[in-house]
Design a protein around this motif. Structure first.
Motif, PDB file in Angstrom:
ATOM      1  N   LEU A  30      -1.844 -10.534 -20.014  1.00  0.00           N
ATOM      2  CA  LEU A  30      -1.426 -11.001 -18.698  1.00  0.00           C
ATOM      3  C   LEU A  30      -1.048  -9.814 -17.821  1.00  0.00           C
ATOM      4  N   GLU A  31      -1.679  -9.744 -16.666  1.00  0.00           N
ATOM      5  CA  GLU A  31      -1.348  -8.721 -15.677  1.00  0.00           C
ATOM      6  C   GLU A  31      -0.539  -9.349 -14.551  1.00  0.00           C
ATOM      7  N   ASN A  32       0.484  -8.656 -14.114  1.00  0.00           N
ATOM      8  CA  ASN A  32       1.297  -9.090 -12.979  1.00  0.00           C
ATOM      9  C   ASN A  32       0.878  -8.309 -11.739  1.00  0.00           C
ATOM     10  N   CYS A  33       0.612  -9.037 -10.663  1.00  0.00           N
ATOM     11  CA  CYS A  33       0.252  -8.399  -9.402  1.00  0.00           C
ATOM     12  C   CYS A  33       0.882  -9.216  -8.282  1.00  0.00           C
ATOM     13  N   ALA A  34       1.304  -8.551  -7.230  1.00  0.00           N
ATOM     14  CA  ALA A  34       1.795  -9.244  -6.039  1.00  0.00           C
ATOM     15  C   ALA A  34       1.390  -8.386  -4.850  1.00  0.00           C
ATOM     16  N   SER A  35       0.135  -8.545  -4.438  1.00  0.00           N
ATOM     17  CA  SER A  35      -0.424  -7.634  -3.430  1.00  0.00           C
ATOM     18  C   SER A  35      -0.133  -6.195  -3.838  1.00  0.00           C
ATOM     19  N   GLY A  36      -0.351  -5.911  -5.099  1.00  0.00           N
ATOM     20  CA  GLY A  36       0.029  -4.627  -5.673  1.00  0.00           C
ATOM     21  C   GLY A  36       1.391  -4.739  -6.315  1.00  0.00           C
ATOM     22  N   GLY A  37       2.352  -3.933  -5.841  1.00  0.00           N
ATOM     23  CA  GLY A  37       3.649  -3.835  -6.498  1.00  0.00           C
ATOM     24  C   GLY A  37       4.788  -4.519  -5.777  1.00  0.00           C
ATOM     25  N   MET A  38       4.538  -5.676  -5.155  1.00  0.00           N
ATOM     26  CA  MET A  38       5.581  -6.341  -4.377  1.00  0.00           C
ATOM     27  C   MET A  38       6.504  -7.224  -5.219  1.00  0.00           C
ATOM     28  N   ARG A  39       6.188  -7.404  -6.504  1.00  0.00           N
ATOM     29  CA  ARG A  39       7.095  -8.126  -7.412  1.00  0.00           C
ATOM     30  C   ARG A  39       7.027  -7.437  -8.774  1.00  0.00           C
ATOM     31  N   ALA A  40       7.575  -6.238  -8.822  1.00  0.00           N
ATOM     32  CA  ALA A  40       7.458  -5.399 -10.015  1.00  0.00           C
ATOM     33  C   ALA A  40       8.826  -5.146 -10.634  1.00  0.00           C
ATOM     34  N   ASN A  66       0.807  -1.225   0.000  1.00  0.00           N
ATOM     35  CA  ASN A  66       0.000   0.000   0.000  1.00  0.00           C
ATOM     36  C   ASN A  66       0.838   1.272   0.000  1.00  0.00           C
ATOM     37  N   GLY A  67       2.152   1.132  -0.103  1.00  0.00           N
ATOM     38  CA  GLY A  67       3.006   2.315  -0.047  1.00  0.00           C
ATOM     39  C   GLY A  67       4.201   2.200  -0.967  1.00  0.00           C
ATOM     40  N   GLU A  68       3.942   1.884  -2.228  1.00  0.00           N
ATOM     41  CA  GLU A  68       5.019   1.737  -3.198  1.00  0.00           C
ATOM     42  C   GLU A  68       5.561   3.105  -3.628  1.00  0.00           C
ATOM     43  N   GLY A  69       6.729   3.072  -4.257  1.00  0.00           N
ATOM     44  CA  GLY A  69       7.252   4.257  -4.924  1.00  0.00           C
ATOM     45  C   GLY A  69       7.706   5.384  -4.024  1.00  0.00           C
ATOM     46  N   GLN A  70       8.287   5.069  -2.876  1.00  0.00           N
ATOM     47  CA  GLN A  70       8.693   6.109  -1.924  1.00  0.00           C
ATOM     48  C   GLN A  70      10.192   6.386  -2.056  1.00  0.00           C
ATOM     49  N   TRP A  71      10.519   7.317  -2.935  1.00  0.00           N
ATOM     50  CA  TRP A  71      11.917   7.636  -3.212  1.00  0.00           C
ATOM     51  C   TRP A  71      12.532   8.462  -2.094  1.00  0.00           C
ATOM     52  N   ARG A  72      13.794   8.155  -1.819  1.00  0.00           N
ATOM     53  CA  ARG A  72      14.585   8.885  -0.842  1.00  0.00           C
ATOM     54  C   ARG A  72      15.961   9.147  -1.451  1.00  0.00           C
ATOM     55  N   SER A  73      16.723  10.024  -0.842  1.00  0.00           N
ATOM     56  CA  SER A  73      18.078  10.274  -1.317  1.00  0.00           C
ATOM     57  C   SER A  73      18.969  10.635  -0.144  1.00  0.00           C
ATOM     58  N   GLY A  74      20.266  10.440  -0.335  1.00  0.00           N
ATOM     59  CA  GLY A  74      21.223  10.774   0.707  1.00  0.00           C
ATOM     60  C   GLY A  74      22.615  10.873   0.129  1.00  0.00           C
ATOM     61  N   ASP A  75      23.505  11.550   0.852  1.00  0.00           N
ATOM     62  CA  ASP A  75      24.895  11.578   0.407  1.00  0.00           C
ATOM     63  C   ASP A  75      25.564  10.265   0.811  1.00  0.00           C
ATOM     64  N   ARG A  92       7.803  -9.780 -19.431  1.00  0.00           N
ATOM     65  CA  ARG A  92       6.874 -10.810 -19.895  1.00  0.00           C
ATOM     66  C   ARG A  92       5.408 -10.441 -19.714  1.00  0.00           C
ATOM     67  N   PHE A  93       5.087  -9.688 -18.673  1.00  0.00           N
ATOM     68  CA  PHE A  93       3.694  -9.344 -18.401  1.00  0.00           C
ATOM     69  C   PHE A  93       3.350  -8.003 -19.044  1.00  0.00           C
ATOM     70  N   HIS A  94       2.136  -7.922 -19.568  1.00  0.00           N
ATOM     71  CA  HIS A  94       1.726  -6.713 -20.271  1.00  0.00           C
ATOM     72  C   HIS A  94       1.455  -5.554 -19.324  1.00  0.00           C
ATOM     73  N   LEU A  95       1.020  -5.872 -18.118  1.00  0.00           N
ATOM     74  CA  LEU A  95       0.536  -4.851 -17.197  1.00  0.00           C
ATOM     75  C   LEU A  95       1.023  -5.182 -15.793  1.00  0.00           C
ATOM     76  N   GLN A  96       1.295  -4.143 -15.003  1.00  0.00           N
ATOM     77  CA  GLN A  96       1.724  -4.318 -13.624  1.00  0.00           C
ATOM     78  C   GLN A  96       0.791  -3.553 -12.699  1.00  0.00           C
ATOM     79  N   SER A  97       0.230  -4.237 -11.713  1.00  0.00           N
ATOM     80  CA  SER A  97      -0.565  -3.551 -10.706  1.00  0.00           C
ATOM     81  C   SER A  97       0.336  -2.634  -9.891  1.00  0.00           C
ATOM     82  N   SER A  98      -0.071  -1.393  -9.731  1.00  0.00           N
ATOM     83  CA  SER A  98       0.781  -0.426  -9.039  1.00  0.00           C
ATOM     84  C   SER A  98       0.685  -0.548  -7.528  1.00  0.00           C
ATOM     85  N   SER A  99      -0.502  -0.905  -6.999  1.00  0.00           N
ATOM     86  CA  SER A  99      -0.665  -0.903  -5.547  1.00  0.00           C
ATOM     87  C   SER A  99      -2.013  -1.498  -5.174  1.00  0.00           C
ATOM     88  N   ASP A 100      -2.138  -1.850  -3.905  1.00  0.00           N
ATOM     89  CA  ASP A 100      -3.435  -2.185  -3.310  1.00  0.00           C
ATOM     90  C   ASP A 100      -4.011  -0.996  -2.540  1.00  0.00           C
TER      91      ASP A 100
END
Length: 732
Positions: A502-512, A164-173, A519-527
């Protein structure tokens, strides 16, 4: 390719990779965008791979660093060849009889190199591999005046993930992430990112960007595996002189990060998981532009004759929640067809009888006996086809519940660890390396295809864990093989049924990852079920997944999971009045228009205003999806954090020639009605700005200044969203 003083330089798409001549032959030394590179200190050349075996000392600081193994330094180049498409190199350790071959392919249309690495035992005795890299590139950020460890020089961008919280970018030196000098000796520190198990993107994305803030350049890479992976940023230094530089390293085979090892008998080979990397003049956004182009190349033959990025309606999220029936589906099917959807996917529950818990019966995939009336599921699928849509079904092909008839199959049908089936309860994991398992799963899909199914959402709601140790092998090696076996099966499915999406899903984006997404046409972004939190996920995910592959939920008239006990609440007059202004529907659809539009929600409850907004968005998406499939993302406001409810968010999809931006703008809970969005790269270029969605009756104020390269937008209410079309004058 050029050779000078027996050294080698390879150039591709603005990248320059150099090899120095050493006593052991050519060794890679620098990777940059400048041909006449001036480094602050001399680099230390090394092969473009790392390798370790049991019984031989690993190398420098083996408990701390992966990228400084000892064996490659003792290997000699025995052959190489180069042309416009690839560079091939072979190194050999004569005493051990080990040969390592690397192939770097220069990806057309992008500043990316894709590397494959194979080690072969040409000796007379078995060896046990304990480490095999996918890539190891020397000489990163080696120019400029600042030392490599200066906080003002290097910034590393990486992405955290969770359910439920994919795509959380961070940065650091480098120092705050773990790499810094400590004495006059070579550093034993490194920056590490890693994952164990088959939820390859459950904690972190297998990619990163390293930005040199001093010189305005960026390096980037991704590793393509659904099994264990590890990425490292380190510094290769000298014990006796002032030399060395940053290196980047990635692997899917490491004893210290996941417990991988593999015995190689004489004559046997082992192939590393592939990795892709590159560098570019610019910043994070430029790096993602190049990776986006690479991913399009990687998936260029994915769709065949199928239309890319179809409009899909799925009945699960905020709607039926895995409890479908003929009566519940009938109004949704009619509403989805009226809205212009092209596929209608019945999600989980279609195989379980009413009043029963279907989770422990996964694997048999037989239609429910009492959910779909006397005529059954097949008649319902036919009714979907009669509306002009193509029917789809949800599966979890890789698992078997303990109450399924499939569970009675021999243990050889299953992934095992310690001699016991991995998983348990609703999910044991099937072994697609067993021919009978593949035959069984093909039979399931063949049967569904005969019923008219043309879309399968393959979910994956549990992680295998450390892998499969059957036969005494390392569990991590078994995990890697299990993923390869399953994807070989998916390749077979696509050959047998080229008309199947074929859509790929793993509780949303847990295997993206891009072992899967090649191989998969579509990826579920999130739950994620709260539409207000979705912009954070969308923005971050677009850096990792092609927009045309990123399935983004848009669910007008949602029934939240917390309201399941009171499903009639969404039909109450008070609730319906909150929807009358259309703003919640607009926010949802702006979300979906950022990628591959993936509809859900109780569309049949929509009033005339909201029905019009839904149909308008679907029609617009169909018009723009070809553009979306050519675009790359930008983030005028940077990334929005998941719980930043006081701010704004924005994502743009830019045309290849940078003459157009589809710009999504969300006001979250901010108390300010105005937001300035910097578009600095277009500064000095005149532009026309039009509100693209929604249309008539929903205009908002906006103003663009070519002098400043800034767009000012006014959204008068919290949680409003708009989609703008910005077109810039074409420069001569």
């Amino acid at each position: 390719m050029t050779e000078c003083n027996q050294a080698l330089t390879i150039e591709h798409a603005g990248m320059v990779m150099a090899w120095a001549n050493t006593d052991n032959g050519l060794m890679q030394s620098t990777f940059n965008t400048e041909r006449q590179l001036r480094t602050k200190v001399p680099p230390i050349p090394a092969p473009s791979f790392e390798l370790a075996i049991a019984g031989i000392p690993y190398g420098h600081s083996p408990a701390l660093i992966s990228g400084l193994t000892r064996l490659p330094e003792a290997m000699k180049l025995i052959s190489y060849s180069a042309d416009a498409e690839k560079l091939f190199m072979a190194y050999k350790h004569e005493a051990l009889g080990l040969k390592v071959e690397t192939e770097m392919r220069f990806v057309p249309g992008s500043a990316v190199i894709r590397q494959s690495t194979v080690v072969t035992n040409e000796g007379s005795s078995p060896v046990v591999l304990t480490h095999l890299s996918s890539m190891c590139v020397q000489g990163i950020a080696s120019d400029g005046a600042l030392p490599w460890y200066d906080k003002r020089k290097v910034r590393v961008h990486y992405c955290r993930q969770t359910w439920n919280g994919e795509g959380q970018w961070r940065s650091g030196d480098l120092e705050e992430l773990g790499l810094y000098p400590t004495s006059g000796h070579p550093s034993a520190a490194a920056v590490h990112f890693s994952s164990v198990g088959s939820w390859s993107t459950g904690k972190l994305l297998p990619m990163a960007v390293l930005e040199d803030l001093e010189t305005g350049k960026a390096w980037y890479w991704q590793i393509e595996t659904s099994a264990n992976w590890h990425m490292e940023i380190g510094h290769r230094g000298s014990w006796s002189e002032d030399s060395g530089a940053i290196f980047i390293h990635a692997d899917g085979a490491d004893e210290r990060f996941g417990g991988w090892s593999k015995e190689l008998l004489p004559g046997e080979s082992c192939r590393a998981v592939p990795a892709a990397f590159g560098c570019v003049d610019g910043s994070f956004a430029d790096a993602i532009r190049e990776l986006t182009a690479y991913r399009r190349y990687l998936t260029r033959e994915l769709h065949g004759t199928l239309p890319p990025a179809p409009v899909v309606y799925n009945d699960y999220m905020n709607t039926l929640w895995g409890d479908p029936s003929r009566d519940k589906l009938a109004p949704l099917i009619a509403a989805a067809a009226a809205a212009g959807c092209e596929y209608f996917c019945i999600d989980a529950g279609w195989f379980g009888d009413l009043g029963s818990s279907w989770a422990s019966g996964l694997g048999d995939w037989l239609p429910s006996r009492n959910r779909f009336g006397d005529e059954g599921l097949e008649a319902l699928l036919a009714s979907i086809r009669h509306t002009g849509m193509k029917p789809g079904l949800w599966l979890e092909l890789e698992v078997c519940g303990e109450d399924a008839a499939l569970a009675a199959k021999p243990d050889e049908w299953f992934i095992r660890r310690y001699g016991i089936r991995a998983g348990g309860g609703p999910r044991w994991f099937l072994n697609f390396g067993h021919p009978d398992v593949c035959a069984y799963a093909h039979g399931v899909i063949d049967r569904l295809m005969r019923m008219g199914v043309r879309y399968i959402k393959n979910d994956y709601n549990l992680c295998i864990g450390t892998g499969d140790d059957t036969g005494g092998r390392a569990a991590a090696d078994g995990l890697q093989q299990a993923m390869r076996d399953f994807y070989r099966f998916i390749d077979e499915v696509k050959c047998r049924h080229p008309e199947l999406i074929l859509e790929n899903c793993a509780s949303g984006g847990m295997r993206a990852d891009y072992e899967a997404l090649a191989r998969f046409h579509l990826q579920s972004s999130s739950d994620q079920e709260d539409y207000r939190k979705y912009p954070s996920i969308i923005g971050g995910s677009l850096a990792a997944i092609l927009p045309e592959q990123l399935g983004i939920w848009a669910y007008p008239y949602p029934l939240l999971h917390s309201e399941l006990a009171n499903p009639a609440s969404i039909e109450e007059p008070g609730y319906l009045r909150t929807m009358e202004d259309g703003e919640q529907t607009i926010f949802n659809l702006v979300n979906g228009l950022c990628g591959s539009l993936y509809l859900s929600g109780h569309l049949h409850l929509a009033d005339e205003t909201n029905r019009g907004l839904i149909a308008e968005a679907v029609a617009l998406y169909k018009k723009e999806r070809a553009y979306i499939s050519r675009s790359h993302p930008i983030w005028p406001l940077g990334f929005t954090r998941m719980n930043d409810e006081e701010g704004w968010a924005s994502v743009g999809l830019v045309s290849p020639d940078r003459s157009r931006i589809l710009l999504s703008v969300w006001r979250l809970g901010s108390g300010s009605e105005y937001r300035i969005l910097p578009l600095e790269r277009w500064r000095g270029r005149k532009a026309t700005v039009n509100l693209l969605y929604p249309g008539e009756g929903y205009s908002v104020e906006s103003s663009y200044s070519a002098n400043t390269g800034q767009l000012t937008v006014r959204l008068p209410k919290p949680y409003q969203a708009r989609l703008f079309d910005i077109r810039f004058e074409v420069l001569e």
